[in-house]
Design a protein around this motif. Structure first.
Motif, PDB file in Angstrom:
ATOM      1  N   CYS A 395     -39.198 -36.316  84.824  1.00 37.74           N
ATOM      2  CA  CYS A 395     -38.649 -36.604  83.430  1.00 37.74           C
ATOM      3  C   CYS A 395     -38.197 -35.199  82.740  1.00 37.74           C
ATOM      4  CB  CYS A 395     -39.930 -36.887  82.648  1.00 37.74           C
ATOM      5  SG  CYS A 395     -39.310 -37.238  80.871  1.00 37.74           S
ATOM      6  N   ILE A 396     -36.835 -35.526  82.124  1.00 33.26           N
ATOM      7  CA  ILE A 396     -36.056 -34.459  81.582  1.00 33.26           C
ATOM      8  C   ILE A 396     -35.580 -34.881  80.107  1.00 33.26           C
ATOM      9  CG2 ILE A 396     -34.085 -35.109  82.745  1.00 33.26           C
ATOM     10  CD1 ILE A 396     -32.891 -32.572  82.989  1.00 33.26           C
ATOM     11  N   PHE A 397     -35.856 -33.993  79.434  1.00 30.61           N
ATOM     12  CA  PHE A 397     -35.369 -33.928  77.813  1.00 30.61           C
ATOM     13  C   PHE A 397     -33.911 -33.421  77.778  1.00 30.61           C
ATOM     14  CE2 PHE A 397     -39.059 -35.255  75.293  1.00 30.61           C
ATOM     15  CZ  PHE A 397     -39.831 -35.773  76.342  1.00 30.61           C
ATOM     16  N   ILE A 398     -33.079 -34.045  77.032  1.00 25.53           N
ATOM     17  CA  ILE A 398     -31.673 -33.453  76.728  1.00 25.53           C
ATOM     18  C   ILE A 398     -31.086 -33.419  75.583  1.00 25.53           C
ATOM     19  CG2 ILE A 398     -29.313 -33.552  77.747  1.00 25.53           C
ATOM     20  CD1 ILE A 398     -31.471 -35.585  79.680  1.00 25.53           C
ATOM     21  N   PRO A 399     -31.146 -32.298  74.934  1.00 27.74           N
ATOM     22  CA  PRO A 399     -30.832 -32.147  73.490  1.00 27.74           C
ATOM     23  C   PRO A 399     -29.485 -32.283  73.105  1.00 27.74           C
ATOM     24  CG  PRO A 399     -31.329 -29.838  74.326  1.00 27.74           C
ATOM     25  CD  PRO A 399     -31.376 -30.924  75.517  1.00 27.74           C
ATOM     26  N   ASP A 425     -35.837 -40.578  93.142  1.00 29.52           N
ATOM     27  CA  ASP A 425     -35.191 -41.849  92.729  1.00 29.52           C
ATOM     28  C   ASP A 425     -35.412 -42.425  91.413  1.00 29.52           C
ATOM     29  OD1 ASP A 425     -37.955 -42.117  92.989  1.00 29.52           O
ATOM     30  OD2 ASP A 425     -38.045 -43.963  94.473  1.00 29.52           O
ATOM     31  N   ASN A 426     -35.933 -41.987  90.446  1.00 28.84           N
ATOM     32  CA  ASN A 426     -35.999 -42.537  89.376  1.00 28.84           C
ATOM     33  C   ASN A 426     -36.688 -41.112  88.213  1.00 28.84           C
ATOM     34  OD1 ASN A 426     -36.306 -44.127  87.124  1.00 28.84           O
ATOM     35  ND2 ASN A 426     -37.792 -45.483  88.261  1.00 28.84           N
ATOM     36  N   LEU A 427     -35.466 -40.689  87.990  1.00 33.41           N
ATOM     37  CA  LEU A 427     -35.772 -39.502  86.840  1.00 33.41           C
ATOM     38  C   LEU A 427     -35.675 -40.115  85.431  1.00 33.41           C
ATOM     39  CD1 LEU A 427     -35.916 -36.356  86.329  1.00 33.41           C
ATOM     40  CD2 LEU A 427     -33.484 -36.468  86.243  1.00 33.41           C
ATOM     41  N   ASN A 428     -36.741 -40.034  84.897  1.00 34.21           N
ATOM     42  CA  ASN A 428     -37.004 -40.668  83.488  1.00 34.21           C
ATOM     43  C   ASN A 428     -36.310 -39.544  82.540  1.00 34.21           C
ATOM     44  OD1 ASN A 428     -38.188 -42.767  84.219  1.00 34.21           O
ATOM     45  ND2 ASN A 428     -40.204 -41.751  83.817  1.00 34.21           N
ATOM     46  N   MET A 429     -35.575 -40.228  81.426  1.00 35.03           N
ATOM     47  CA  MET A 429     -34.903 -39.215  80.582  1.00 35.03           C
ATOM     48  C   MET A 429     -35.073 -39.404  79.330  1.00 35.03           C
ATOM     49  SD  MET A 429     -31.167 -39.191  82.061  1.00 35.03           S
ATOM     50  CE  MET A 429     -30.787 -38.358  83.634  1.00 35.03           C
ATOM     51  N   PHE A 430     -35.355 -38.450  78.278  1.00 33.09           N
ATOM     52  CA  PHE A 430     -35.044 -38.569  76.947  1.00 33.09           C
ATOM     53  C   PHE A 430     -33.821 -37.946  76.347  1.00 33.09           C
ATOM     54  CE2 PHE A 430     -39.564 -39.366  77.614  1.00 33.09           C
ATOM     55  CZ  PHE A 430     -39.825 -40.516  76.577  1.00 33.09           C
ATOM     56  N   PHE A 431     -33.110 -38.431  75.613  1.00 36.13           N
ATOM     57  CA  PHE A 431     -31.942 -37.861  74.815  1.00 36.13           C
ATOM     58  C   PHE A 431     -32.430 -37.559  73.617  1.00 36.13           C
ATOM     59  CE2 PHE A 431     -28.661 -40.686  77.341  1.00 36.13           C
ATOM     60  CZ  PHE A 431     -29.008 -40.012  78.607  1.00 36.13           C
ATOM     61  N   TYR A 432     -31.697 -36.577  72.701  1.00 35.91           N
ATOM     62  CA  TYR A 432     -32.024 -36.115  71.507  1.00 35.91           C
ATOM     63  C   TYR A 432     -30.883 -36.777  70.543  1.00 35.91           C
ATOM     64  CZ  TYR A 432     -35.752 -32.950  72.753  1.00 35.91           C
ATOM     65  OH  TYR A 432     -37.001 -32.420  73.170  1.00 35.91           O
ATOM     66  N   MET A 433     -31.302 -37.122  69.270  1.00 35.94           N
ATOM     67  CA  MET A 433     -30.237 -37.558  68.245  1.00 35.94           C
ATOM     68  C   MET A 433     -30.648 -36.515  67.431  1.00 35.94           C
ATOM     69  SD  MET A 433     -29.689 -38.824  65.243  1.00 35.94           S
ATOM     70  CE  MET A 433     -31.151 -39.578  64.424  1.00 35.94           C
ATOM     71  N   LEU A 463     -32.880 -43.859  81.537  1.00 34.52           N
ATOM     72  CA  LEU A 463     -33.155 -43.703  80.050  1.00 34.52           C
ATOM     73  C   LEU A 463     -34.338 -44.322  79.657  1.00 34.52           C
ATOM     74  CD1 LEU A 463     -32.267 -42.354  77.397  1.00 34.52           C
ATOM     75  CD2 LEU A 463     -30.721 -44.408  76.989  1.00 34.52           C
ATOM     76  N   GLU A 464     -35.412 -43.434  79.278  1.00 34.87           N
ATOM     77  CA  GLU A 464     -36.796 -43.753  78.704  1.00 34.87           C
ATOM     78  C   GLU A 464     -36.640 -43.693  77.258  1.00 34.87           C
ATOM     79  OE1 GLU A 464     -39.686 -42.141  80.781  1.00 34.87           O
ATOM     80  OE2 GLU A 464     -41.334 -42.992  79.304  1.00 34.87           O
ATOM     81  N   GLY A 465     -36.069 -42.885  76.133  1.00 37.13           N
ATOM     82  CA  GLY A 465     -36.233 -42.961  74.914  1.00 37.13           C
ATOM     83  C   GLY A 465     -35.362 -41.757  74.301  1.00 37.13           C
TER      84      GLY A 465
END
Ligand SMILES: CC(=O)SCCNC(=O)CCNC(=O)[C@H](O)C(C)(C)COP(=O)(O)OP(=O)(O)OC[C@H]1O[C@@H](n2cnc3c(N)ncnc32)[C@H](O)[C@@H]1OP(=O)(O)O
Ligand SMILES: CC(=O)C(=O)O
Length: 606
Positions: A395-399, A425-433, A463-465
């Protein structure tokens, strides 16, 4: 004759007959049980073997996890001499053509594989590896007729262009060339729902559904997705169209394999085709990830002391930070330390799903590129051990995701760095608003991420959240922070609404006054009431307060359990709306109650 003796003898005889019958039945049950266990063992073996083969050759069937399906249905006949036809060599694929052909040749050693491919130049390169090579369009009935030469086929696999027209025409045109008892498989049915696939008003999915309805028999329907059911079938009533008649008379069994990656599927449908889908399905398909994200604890990646604490915390999620928690001159140290953790620590390796995540620097910066290159790298030498590790964060967080272009950069960079790394095969991601422009572009950012992931990267990125970067947001709009956060109400509500519309998680802002646990509790409860899934925390002391606030209370659980039971009872008696504990209850209340029970179920699992 002595009557009691006859009576005793007769009873003994009956007793022995019963005993014998019982024994025979027991033997038979054991025999059947053995067959079943053997079959299951065989299936599991086939699935595992096929998984390795798909991975080795690098076909996207691996990323879609189709080995589960193929292993189960084709595994038991894999050593037979089968005639197999596959549509599509994968000529336009990022991974290169012919990968699935090579996989089939290995998995089905005695079979003959024929191919139908549109791209002539690409196809000719594989002429020697196929029994029959047909060149032309899978939606051209004249081309499809030519395939009669190679027929009948035991297995036909449509992994071609995936458009509606292509899938439907091939199904109608090629089904007659399938052997009795053969299997026809359409991959990536989800693509029917995407914008690009809209080249016909009918999709293969519609055709199959129509057939199911015509059969009017639930046993024709196999569905691997929990809670996904057809609505009452007998309310539909229509004539069979001429071109479906053949299918209707010859199809014996239908299995929907729409689930390449259900989350991607549903999200990529977005609102456009959801109606078609929901008219067939139960409204509450479980889309949220299989683990909770109540407290997301930041740990600066360069701080060895804090890093040593990450296994002691019971936070649902640990965010190993390369961004704002790390000074500019410590960035490379942070990357190396994080990479080293993934390389060496057994505890991180055993607990990889969702818990240990990484926040990189903002997309399109050289810092982010270096973060990805170091942390999401293919192989790492493990110092002093003369060996390598392939473990990547899941899982990766992208600011500071402000626009759709950054998402393109991010996916491309991640893909380029990791493309040979088949495990990713399935990298979960959180983007920042965390800026005004990000808030305005939210819809575009989400749609870009979902469609790029589904269509270009085959569900590789998920995209997880979203995370609300409140401090940066305040700075951007020039707001001053207040205790009750009234200045952030609009942004928080908009973020939650967008996330929930796309079935994403929404992570609330940080409470920087980490010693004030009362204030934290109030803000957590406020966020939970607004619909946030969880919250960012910066100190281990904040974790319990936060997780408690985002865990439904016992009272809520009892309310939800009772409501679901009452709803079922009233539905059976034909009442849509009813009163429960003094409140009017209908479908939305039921969904809220089910959400509560789902969270509890997930929390119990960890
Ligand atoms: C807006 C944003 O972007 S937020 C994300 C970026 N910010 C961060 O990552 C900051 C993360 N938090 C921290 O660095 C720290 O909690 C600070 C700097 C706020 C306070 O740290 P300290 O002054 O060490 O706090 P305190 O003395 O109360 O810490 C108690 C113990 O918890 C440990 N600890 C504190 N924060 C953390 C953490 N985030 N992760 C793991 N352990 C931690 C400390 O190392 C200390 O350990 P010790 O008892 O063995 O000495
Ligand atoms: C978390 C973060 O980056 C912010 O609050 O701005």
């Amino acid at each position: 004759m002595n009557k009691p003796k006859i009576f005793f003898g007769f009873n003994l005889f009956i007793f022995l007959v019963c005993l014998f019958t019982l024994y025979k039945n027991y033997e038979k049950s054991l025999y059947l049980l053995n067959i079943e266990l053997n079959r299951q063992e065989q299936t599991n073996k086939s699935v595992e073997e096929l998984k390795k083969i798909f991975k080795k050759h690098g076909t996207d069937k691996y990323f879609h996890k189709y080995y589960n399906f193929y292993g189960k249905f084709i595994g038991p006949i894999r050593n037979e001499e089968l005639e197999v036809l596959e549509i599509g060599l994968g000529c336009g694929m990022i991974y290169g053509p012919g990968k699935s052909l090579l996989s089939w040749k290995e998995f089905l050693p005695n079979s003959k594989i024929s191919i139908l491919e549109y791209d002539r130049n690409c196809a000719l390169k594989f002429k020697n590896q196929t029994k029959n090579l047909f060149i032309g369009s899978q939606s051209d009935f004249n081309v499809l007729k030519e395939l009669e030469i190679g027929s009948p086929f035991d297995i036909i696999i449509d992994d071609g262009g995936h458009s509606r027209l292509q899938q439907t025409r091939s199904l109608i045109g090629l089904f007659p060339y399938l052997k009795k008892g053969g299997i026809y498989i359409i991959e990536d049915l989800y693509y029917s729902f995407t914008q690009e696939a809209n080249d016909s008003n009918r999709s293969a999915f519609d055709v199959l559904t129509k057939l199911l309805i015509l059969f009017n028999n639930p046993s024709f329907y196999y569905d691997p997705v929990p809670n996904f059911k057809l609505n009452k079938i007998d309310t539909f009533n229509f004539d069979i169209e001429p071109d479906l008649k053949y299918l209707y008379e010859n199809v014996e069994f239908i299995m929907f394999s729409i689930r390449s990656n259900l989350k991607t599927l549903i999200k990529s449908i977005g609102k456009q085709k959801y109606l078609t889908f929901s008219s067939l399905s139960n409204p509450e398909i479980n889309l949220t990830a299989s683990y909770p994200s109540r407290a997301c604890l930041y740990v600066p990646g360069n701080d060895s002391k804090k890093l040593s604490k990450i296994f002691a915390t019971n936070a649902d999620c640990v965010v190993l930070d390369c961004e704002d928690g790390v000074a500019l001159n410590k960035k490379s140290e942070a990357r190396e330390k994080i990479r080293n953790l993934f390389d060496t620590d057994q505890r991180i390796q055993n607990n990889i799903d969702g818990k240990f995540t990484v926040r990189i620097n903002p997309a399109e910066t050289s810092l982010a590129f270096e973060d990805i290159k170091t942390i999401f790298t293919i192989k790492h030498e493990i110092k002093d051990k003369n060996t390598t590790s392939n473990l990547l964060p899941k899982c990766i967080f992208i600011p500071k995701t402000n626009n759709a272009r950054q998402i393109g950069w991010l996916f491309e960079t991640l893909h380029e760095q990791t493309k040979q790394f088949k495990d990713l095969d399935n990298l979960n991601m959180f983007f920042y608003m965390e800026s005004a422009i990000s808030l305005i572009n939210l819809n575009d950012i989400i749609k870009t991420a979902l469609s790029l992931s589904a269509e270009k990267y085959h569900g590789r990125f998920n995209l997880e959240g979203f995370v609300f970067g409140s401090d940066d947001f305040c700075a951007d709009i020039g707001a001053s922070r207040t205790k009750d956060s009234v200045e952030l109400t609009y942004a928080r509500q908009k973020l939650v609404t967008y996330c929930k519309a796309y079935k994403l998680k929404a992570i609330d802002m940080v409470y920087i006054d980490f010693k004030d646990l009362e204030g934290l509790k109030m803000q957590c409860e406020q966020g939970a009431r607004m619909g946030f899934t969880g919250k960012q925390v910066i100190h281990p002391g904040q974790v319990d307060v936060c997780q408690n606030a985002f865990t439904p209370s016992q009272e809520k659980i009892e309310w939800a359990t009772g409501l679901v039971e009452a709803f079922e009872y009233h539905q059976k008696s034909g009442a849509g709306a009813f009163t429960y504990k003094g409140q009017m209850i209908d479908m939305p209340s039921l969904l809220q109650a089910k959400n509560i029970l789902k969270i509890i179920e997930k929390v119990k699992k960890i």
